[in-house]
Design a protein around this motif. Structure first.
Motif, mmCIF file in Angstrom:
data_model
loop_
_atom_site.group_PDB
_atom_site.id
_atom_site.type_symbol
_atom_site.label_atom_id
_atom_site.label_comp_id
_atom_site.label_asym_id
_atom_site.label_seq_id
_atom_site.Cartn_x
_atom_site.Cartn_y
_atom_site.Cartn_z
ATOM 1 N N ALA A 112 15.466 -9.707 -7.389
ATOM 2 C CA ALA A 112 14.242 -9.423 -7.941
ATOM 3 C C ALA A 112 13.190 -8.855 -7.060
ATOM 4 O O ALA A 112 12.811 -9.654 -6.089
ATOM 5 C CB ALA A 112 13.700 -10.856 -8.239
ATOM 6 N N ALA A 113 13.023 -7.747 -7.108
ATOM 7 C CA ALA A 113 12.280 -6.846 -6.240
ATOM 8 C C ALA A 113 11.318 -5.958 -6.800
ATOM 9 O O ALA A 113 11.114 -5.562 -7.886
ATOM 10 C CB ALA A 113 13.233 -5.935 -5.177
ATOM 11 N N LEU A 114 10.365 -5.502 -5.877
ATOM 12 C CA LEU A 114 9.300 -4.458 -6.401
ATOM 13 C C LEU A 114 9.497 -3.356 -5.373
ATOM 14 O O LEU A 114 9.491 -3.346 -4.154
ATOM 15 C CB LEU A 114 7.770 -5.061 -6.195
ATOM 16 C CG LEU A 114 7.396 -5.942 -7.230
ATOM 17 C CD1 LEU A 114 6.055 -6.326 -6.704
ATOM 18 C CD2 LEU A 114 7.379 -5.397 -8.612
ATOM 19 N N ALA A 115 9.317 -2.024 -6.123
ATOM 20 C CA ALA A 115 9.226 -0.870 -5.232
ATOM 21 C C ALA A 115 7.730 -0.290 -5.541
ATOM 22 O O ALA A 115 7.580 -0.072 -6.394
ATOM 23 C CB ALA A 115 10.426 0.121 -5.601
ATOM 24 N N ILE A 116 7.100 -0.090 -4.494
ATOM 25 C CA ILE A 116 5.658 0.195 -4.589
ATOM 26 C C ILE A 116 5.155 1.404 -3.809
ATOM 27 O O ILE A 116 5.512 1.679 -2.686
ATOM 28 C CB ILE A 116 4.761 -1.080 -3.980
ATOM 29 C CG1 ILE A 116 5.368 -2.308 -4.426
ATOM 30 C CG2 ILE A 116 3.522 -0.831 -3.951
ATOM 31 C CD1 ILE A 116 5.017 -3.477 -3.422
ATOM 32 N N GLY A 117 4.483 2.293 -4.846
ATOM 33 C CA GLY A 117 4.113 3.530 -4.070
ATOM 34 C C GLY A 117 4.867 4.365 -3.645
ATOM 35 O O GLY A 117 6.197 4.280 -4.180
ATOM 36 N N GLY A 118 4.760 5.162 -2.685
ATOM 37 C CA GLY A 118 5.909 6.140 -2.262
ATOM 38 C C GLY A 118 5.374 7.491 -2.399
ATOM 39 O O GLY A 118 4.046 7.787 -2.840
ATOM 40 N N ALA A 160 4.751 -8.777 6.834
ATOM 41 C CA ALA A 160 5.499 -9.861 6.647
ATOM 42 C C ALA A 160 4.681 -10.910 5.826
ATOM 43 O O ALA A 160 3.445 -10.888 5.844
ATOM 44 C CB ALA A 160 6.000 -10.518 8.075
ATOM 45 N N GLY A 161 5.560 -11.736 5.545
ATOM 46 C CA GLY A 161 4.656 -12.966 4.697
ATOM 47 C C GLY A 161 4.750 -13.006 3.057
ATOM 48 O O GLY A 161 5.653 -12.359 2.444
ATOM 49 N N THR A 162 3.619 -13.792 2.813
ATOM 50 C CA THR A 162 3.296 -13.559 1.342
ATOM 51 C C THR A 162 2.019 -12.809 0.737
ATOM 52 O O THR A 162 1.437 -12.463 1.667
ATOM 53 C CB THR A 162 3.554 -15.002 0.762
ATOM 54 O OG1 THR A 162 2.292 -15.752 1.274
ATOM 55 C CG2 THR A 162 4.618 -15.600 1.463
ATOM 56 N N ASN A 163 1.750 -12.916 -0.391
ATOM 57 C CA ASN A 163 0.427 -12.541 -0.974
ATOM 58 C C ASN A 163 -0.653 -13.340 -0.569
ATOM 59 O O ASN A 163 -1.703 -12.844 -0.653
ATOM 60 C CB ASN A 163 0.433 -12.085 -2.211
ATOM 61 C CG ASN A 163 0.402 -13.521 -2.976
ATOM 62 O OD1 ASN A 163 0.694 -14.204 -2.916
ATOM 63 N ND2 ASN A 163 -0.270 -13.402 -4.354
ATOM 64 N N ALA A 181 8.832 -5.536 -1.949
ATOM 65 C CA ALA A 181 8.384 -7.126 -1.829
ATOM 66 C C ALA A 181 9.683 -7.725 -2.747
ATOM 67 O O ALA A 181 10.417 -7.056 -3.632
ATOM 68 C CB ALA A 181 7.100 -7.391 -2.694
ATOM 69 N N GLY A 182 10.037 -8.941 -2.423
ATOM 70 C CA GLY A 182 10.989 -9.607 -2.895
ATOM 71 C C GLY A 182 12.166 -9.862 -2.499
ATOM 72 O O GLY A 182 12.329 -9.976 -1.190
ATOM 73 N N GLY A 227 5.809 -10.466 -0.161
ATOM 74 C CA GLY A 227 5.746 -11.561 -1.377
ATOM 75 C C GLY A 227 7.018 -11.377 -2.277
ATOM 76 O O GLY A 227 7.924 -10.862 -1.845
ATOM 77 N N ILE A 228 6.757 -11.694 -3.356
ATOM 78 C CA ILE A 228 7.823 -11.715 -4.569
ATOM 79 C C ILE A 228 7.377 -11.014 -5.750
ATOM 80 O O ILE A 228 6.020 -10.517 -5.628
ATOM 81 C CB ILE A 228 8.040 -13.129 -4.644
ATOM 82 C CG1 ILE A 228 6.847 -13.914 -5.243
ATOM 83 C CG2 ILE A 228 8.740 -14.158 -3.635
ATOM 84 C CD1 ILE A 228 7.028 -15.377 -5.745
ATOM 85 N N THR A 229 8.122 -10.789 -6.393
ATOM 86 C CA THR A 229 8.069 -9.985 -7.843
ATOM 87 C C THR A 229 6.737 -10.443 -8.634
ATOM 88 O O THR A 229 6.017 -9.906 -9.580
ATOM 89 C CB THR A 229 8.966 -10.109 -8.747
ATOM 90 O OG1 THR A 229 9.608 -11.044 -9.031
ATOM 91 C CG2 THR A 229 10.109 -9.091 -7.735
#
Length: 281
Positions: A163-169, A246-249, A158-159, A202-204
């Protein structure tokens, strides 16, 4: 009668024209793009691209090189597609102008199951895959920058490129979240439910993570990020992995993925007050 609905649910909407898994996506919940993937009938890696107008998906021009488990960034009319498998790990990057895809400069390193984010097709970030490598795109070239703290594949993002997030994996625990400030990655608070092959948007400071697999089973879990913590909210209607998002939170789209079988199902998330008119006897 008019009633106030809090909107904190996923709603099934019209399907993709072509079911597929490993699809990439970008844009908003009312103007998004889904491209690439692995289609089941006939079984093939596809370059198909579809545009969402808030109601229906419409087929547009295909990618020049069919790929699946690729990454996307940008908008419905200014998108970037990069990496993926075609069928081996690819460095290819293509830019979309709302009508056609054009090949541009390659990633520096081919990585399977990479993740990407970005607000436009001129500024993107690629990370994770089979390593911790991170690359940034300036509209012309990819440049290697500082690595993730934890290597992983099948993460969500996201982001933007700054300014980004790396989530899970796939890293140990599969709950890890890292924050990118444009220079370095920093570990922040974990997901509540660890998983891989999930989607994010979304964003950070306001992100959404949904779907994936807990190895096994498949997950319908949805979590929202407020900049500090993840909170579990209502699940997807259909649990799935390797889906597009896609999109926002507060206004998101989930599409495609593997249930199994491979699905064309699309769901819309609206987290905020809405007024609906309901007719009663």
């Amino acid at each position: 009668i008019t009633e106030l609905w809090n909107g904190t649910n996923w709603t099934e909407v019209n399907d993709l024209n072509t079911a597929r898994r490993g699809i990439a996506g970008d844009g908003t919940s009312t103007a998004s793009l889904g491209f690439g993937g692995y289609a089941p009938s006939p079984e093939t890696i596809t370059g198909k691209t579809e545009s969402w107008n808030g109601t229906n998906w419409t087929e547009t021009a295909d990618l020049n090189t069919a790929r699946w488990q690729l990454s996307g960034a940008g908008t419905q009319t200014a998108a970037l597609a990069f990496g993926g498998a075609a069928p081996s790990d690819s460095v290819l990057t293509e830019s979309y102008n709302g009508t056609n895809w054009t090949e541009v400069n390659d990633l520096n390193t081919a990585q399977g199951e990479r993740t990407g984010v970005g607000a436009t097709n001129t500024a993107a970030l690629a990370f994770a895959g089979n390593s911790a490598l991170t690359e940034t795109w300036n509209g012309t070239n990819w440049t290697e920058v500082n690595d993730l703290n934890t290597a992983r594949f099948g993460a969500a993002g996201a982001g933007t490129n700054t300014a980004a997030l790396a989530i899970g994996g796939s890293a140990s625990g599969k709950v890890i979240t890292e924050l990118w400030n444009g220079t370095n990655w920093t570990e922040v608070n974990d997901l509540n439910t660890g998983r891989r092959y999930l989607a994010g948007c979304g964003i950070t400071t306001a992100a959404l993570a949904f779907g994936g697999t807990v190895v096994p089973p498949l997950s319908a879990a949805t979590e929202t990020w407020n900049g500090t913590n993840w909170t579990e909210v209502n699940d997807l209607n259909t649990a799935r992995e390797v889906l597009g998002g896609a999109g926002t939170n507060t206004s998101a789209l989930a599409f495609g993925g593997d249930v199994p079988p491979v699905t064309a199902a699309t769901e819309e998330w609206n987290d905020g007050p809405q007024v609906k008119t309901i007719t009663t006897d």
